[in-house]
Design a protein around this motif. Structure first.
Motif, mmCIF file in Angstrom:
data_model
loop_
_atom_site.group_PDB
_atom_site.id
_atom_site.type_symbol
_atom_site.label_atom_id
_atom_site.label_comp_id
_atom_site.label_asym_id
_atom_site.label_seq_id
_atom_site.Cartn_x
_atom_site.Cartn_y
_atom_site.Cartn_z
ATOM 1 N N THR A 90 34.989 -58.891 -19.360
ATOM 2 C CA THR A 90 36.269 -59.388 -18.842
ATOM 3 C C THR A 90 36.067 -60.335 -17.658
ATOM 4 O O THR A 90 37.034 -60.754 -17.034
ATOM 5 N N HIS A 91 34.812 -60.659 -17.368
ATOM 6 C CA HIS A 91 34.444 -61.590 -16.296
ATOM 7 C C HIS A 91 34.952 -61.146 -14.929
ATOM 8 O O HIS A 91 35.405 -61.969 -14.125
ATOM 9 N N MET A 92 34.832 -59.841 -14.691
ATOM 10 C CA MET A 92 35.144 -59.333 -13.361
ATOM 11 C C MET A 92 34.229 -60.051 -12.371
ATOM 12 O O MET A 92 33.064 -60.307 -12.672
ATOM 13 N N ARG A 93 34.743 -60.363 -11.206
ATOM 14 C CA ARG A 93 33.930 -61.085 -10.211
ATOM 15 C C ARG A 93 32.718 -60.237 -9.833
ATOM 16 O O ARG A 93 32.848 -59.054 -9.492
ATOM 17 N N LEU A 94 31.551 -60.846 -9.902
ATOM 18 C CA LEU A 94 30.296 -60.135 -9.678
ATOM 19 C C LEU A 94 30.201 -59.492 -8.292
ATOM 20 O O LEU A 94 29.778 -58.334 -8.195
ATOM 21 N N PRO A 95 30.572 -60.165 -7.195
ATOM 22 C CA PRO A 95 30.450 -59.498 -5.886
ATOM 23 C C PRO A 95 31.286 -58.217 -5.784
ATOM 24 O O PRO A 95 30.832 -57.225 -5.197
ATOM 25 N N ILE A 96 32.470 -58.226 -6.373
ATOM 26 C CA ILE A 96 33.317 -57.031 -6.368
ATOM 27 C C ILE A 96 32.668 -55.937 -7.216
ATOM 28 O O ILE A 96 32.603 -54.773 -6.819
ATOM 29 N N PHE A 97 32.179 -56.335 -8.393
ATOM 30 C CA PHE A 97 31.490 -55.375 -9.269
ATOM 31 C C PHE A 97 30.305 -54.755 -8.540
ATOM 32 O O PHE A 97 30.119 -53.535 -8.564
ATOM 33 N N GLU A 98 29.493 -55.591 -7.888
ATOM 34 C CA GLU A 98 28.303 -55.101 -7.183
ATOM 35 C C GLU A 98 28.674 -54.138 -6.053
ATOM 36 O O GLU A 98 28.047 -53.092 -5.901
ATOM 37 N N LEU A 99 29.681 -54.485 -5.273
ATOM 38 C CA LEU A 99 30.083 -53.643 -4.146
ATOM 39 C C LEU A 99 30.517 -52.257 -4.618
ATOM 40 O O LEU A 99 30.035 -51.230 -4.123
ATOM 41 N N TYR A 100 31.402 -52.208 -5.610
ATOM 42 C CA TYR A 100 31.920 -50.918 -6.059
ATOM 43 C C TYR A 100 30.900 -50.138 -6.888
ATOM 44 O O TYR A 100 30.923 -48.905 -6.902
ATOM 45 N N THR A 101 30.000 -50.842 -7.543
ATOM 46 C CA THR A 101 28.908 -50.153 -8.230
ATOM 47 C C THR A 101 27.975 -49.522 -7.207
ATOM 48 O O THR A 101 27.552 -48.369 -7.360
ATOM 49 N N LEU A 102 27.670 -50.255 -6.136
ATOM 50 C CA LEU A 102 26.813 -49.720 -5.074
ATOM 51 C C LEU A 102 27.459 -48.499 -4.420
ATOM 52 O O LEU A 102 26.816 -47.455 -4.255
ATOM 53 N N LEU A 103 28.729 -48.611 -4.052
ATOM 54 C CA LEU A 103 29.416 -47.485 -3.402
ATOM 55 C C LEU A 103 29.443 -46.246 -4.305
ATOM 56 O O LEU A 103 29.164 -45.133 -3.847
ATOM 57 N N SER A 104 29.748 -46.453 -5.577
ATOM 58 C CA SER A 104 29.793 -45.301 -6.484
ATOM 59 C C SER A 104 28.398 -44.744 -6.743
ATOM 60 O O SER A 104 28.232 -43.524 -6.885
ATOM 61 N N ALA A 105 27.380 -45.600 -6.784
ATOM 62 C CA ALA A 105 26.007 -45.130 -6.991
ATOM 63 C C ALA A 105 25.540 -44.300 -5.800
ATOM 64 O O ALA A 105 24.850 -43.287 -5.974
ATOM 65 N N ILE A 106 25.933 -44.701 -4.592
ATOM 66 C CA ILE A 106 25.568 -43.935 -3.392
ATOM 67 C C ILE A 106 26.169 -42.534 -3.468
ATOM 68 O O ILE A 106 25.486 -41.536 -3.251
ATOM 69 N N VAL A 107 27.445 -42.466 -3.797
ATOM 70 C CA VAL A 107 28.116 -41.166 -3.876
ATOM 71 C C VAL A 107 27.563 -40.342 -5.041
ATOM 72 O O VAL A 107 27.251 -39.159 -4.898
ATOM 73 N N ASP A 108 27.418 -40.981 -6.196
ATOM 74 C CA ASP A 108 27.004 -40.271 -7.400
ATOM 75 C C ASP A 108 25.550 -39.800 -7.336
ATOM 76 O O ASP A 108 25.210 -38.774 -7.916
ATOM 77 N N SER A 109 24.691 -40.514 -6.643
ATOM 78 C CA SER A 109 23.285 -40.120 -6.551
ATOM 79 C C SER A 109 23.060 -39.005 -5.546
ATOM 80 O O SER A 109 22.060 -38.288 -5.629
ATOM 81 N N THR A 110 23.973 -38.856 -4.621
ATOM 82 C CA THR A 110 23.808 -37.850 -3.571
ATOM 83 C C THR A 110 23.871 -36.435 -4.143
ATOM 84 O O THR A 110 23.044 -35.585 -3.794
ATOM 85 N N GLY A 111 24.821 -36.175 -5.014
ATOM 86 C CA GLY A 111 25.005 -34.833 -5.570
ATOM 87 C C GLY A 111 23.787 -34.280 -6.272
ATOM 88 O O GLY A 111 23.313 -33.179 -5.929
ATOM 89 N N PRO A 112 23.236 -34.981 -7.261
ATOM 90 C CA PRO A 112 22.059 -34.431 -7.962
ATOM 91 C C PRO A 112 20.850 -34.210 -7.053
ATOM 92 O O PRO A 112 20.107 -33.254 -7.234
ATOM 93 N N VAL A 113 20.672 -35.089 -6.053
ATOM 94 C CA VAL A 113 19.539 -34.906 -5.139
ATOM 95 C C VAL A 113 19.749 -33.644 -4.304
ATOM 96 O O VAL A 113 18.840 -32.817 -4.164
#
Length: 170
Positions: A103-126
Motif C-alpha cells: 500500500t506504499h506506506m511511507r517508509l520512515p513511519i513504517f520503520e519507526l513503528y516497526t522499531l517501537l513494536s520490536a523493542i516491546v515485543d522482544s522484551t517479553g521473551p527475553v
C-alpha cells in the motif's frame, strides 16, 4: 500464540541465565534487529511486487480490488497504529509488513513503528526465558543438595523398630 522466533529468543535467554557467555541484552538487541530485518524484507517484497500482484488478482475478484484501495486509505490514516499492534498478533504480524509495502506506506513511519513494536515485543521473551532460567539454577542446587540426603528419607518416615524402643519399667 508464540511464533518460532519468540520460542528461539526465550530458549537462548534461558541458556543465558545458565552461563556467563551469553548476555540477555545482546539477545534482546539481536531479536530487535532480526525483527527489523525480516520486516524490511517483507515490506520490500510488498513495495516492489505486492501491489501489482494484488491488482492482477483484483481484476479477477472485483471486491478484492476495492479492498486494495480501501487498504491504501486505511494505511494512510491508521497505518502506524496497525503496524505497531500487528506485532502482537500471531500470523497478522507476518503479513503486515508486506501489506504496508504493497500500500506504499511511507517508509520512515513504517520503520519507526516497526522499531517501537520490536523493542516491546522482544522484551517479553527475553525476560521470560532469562528469569525462568535463573530460578532453575537455584532449584537445581537445592535438588542436588536434597539428593545427598535422599537415601535417608525412607528411614526418616518410619516408626522406630522394636529394637530401638525405649522400655519403661513395669
Amino acid at each position: 500464540g508464540f511464533m518460532p522466533g519468540e520460542t528461539v529468543v526465550m530458549a537462548v535467554a534461558f541458556l543465558a541465565s545458565r552461563t556467563k557467555d551469553l548476555s540477555p541484552i545482546l539477545i534482546w538487541v539481536a531479536s530487535v534487529l532480526g525483527t527489523l530485518a525480516g520486516s524490511n524484507v517483507s515490506y520490500g517484497i510488498g513495495y516492489r511486487g505486492g501491489r501489482p500482484m494484488l491488482l492482477r488478482i483484483g481484476r479477477r475478484f472485483p471486491k478484492l480490488q476495492d479492498g486494495i484501495f480501501k487498504a491504501e486509505e486505511y494505511f494512510e490514516i491508521h497505518g502506524s497504529k496497525t503496524v505497531f499492534i500487528s506485532r502482537f498478533t500471531a500470523g497478522f504480524k507476518n503479513w503486515m509488513p508486506t501489506i504496508a509495502g504493497a500500500t506504499h506506506m511511507r517508509l520512515p513511519i513504517f520503520e519507526l513503528y516497526t522499531l517501537l513494536s520490536a523493542i516491546v515485543d522482544s522484551t517479553g521473551p527475553v525476560i521470560i526465558g532469562y528469569f525462568f532460567g535463573s530460578p532453575m539454577n537455584v532449584t537445581g542446587r537445592w535438588l542436588t543438595r536434597a539428593g545427598a540426603w535422599a537415601p535417608l528419607a525412607p528411614r526418616a518416615g518410619r516408626a522406630p523398630s522394636s529394637r530401638h524402643r525405649i522400655r519403661t519399667p513395669t
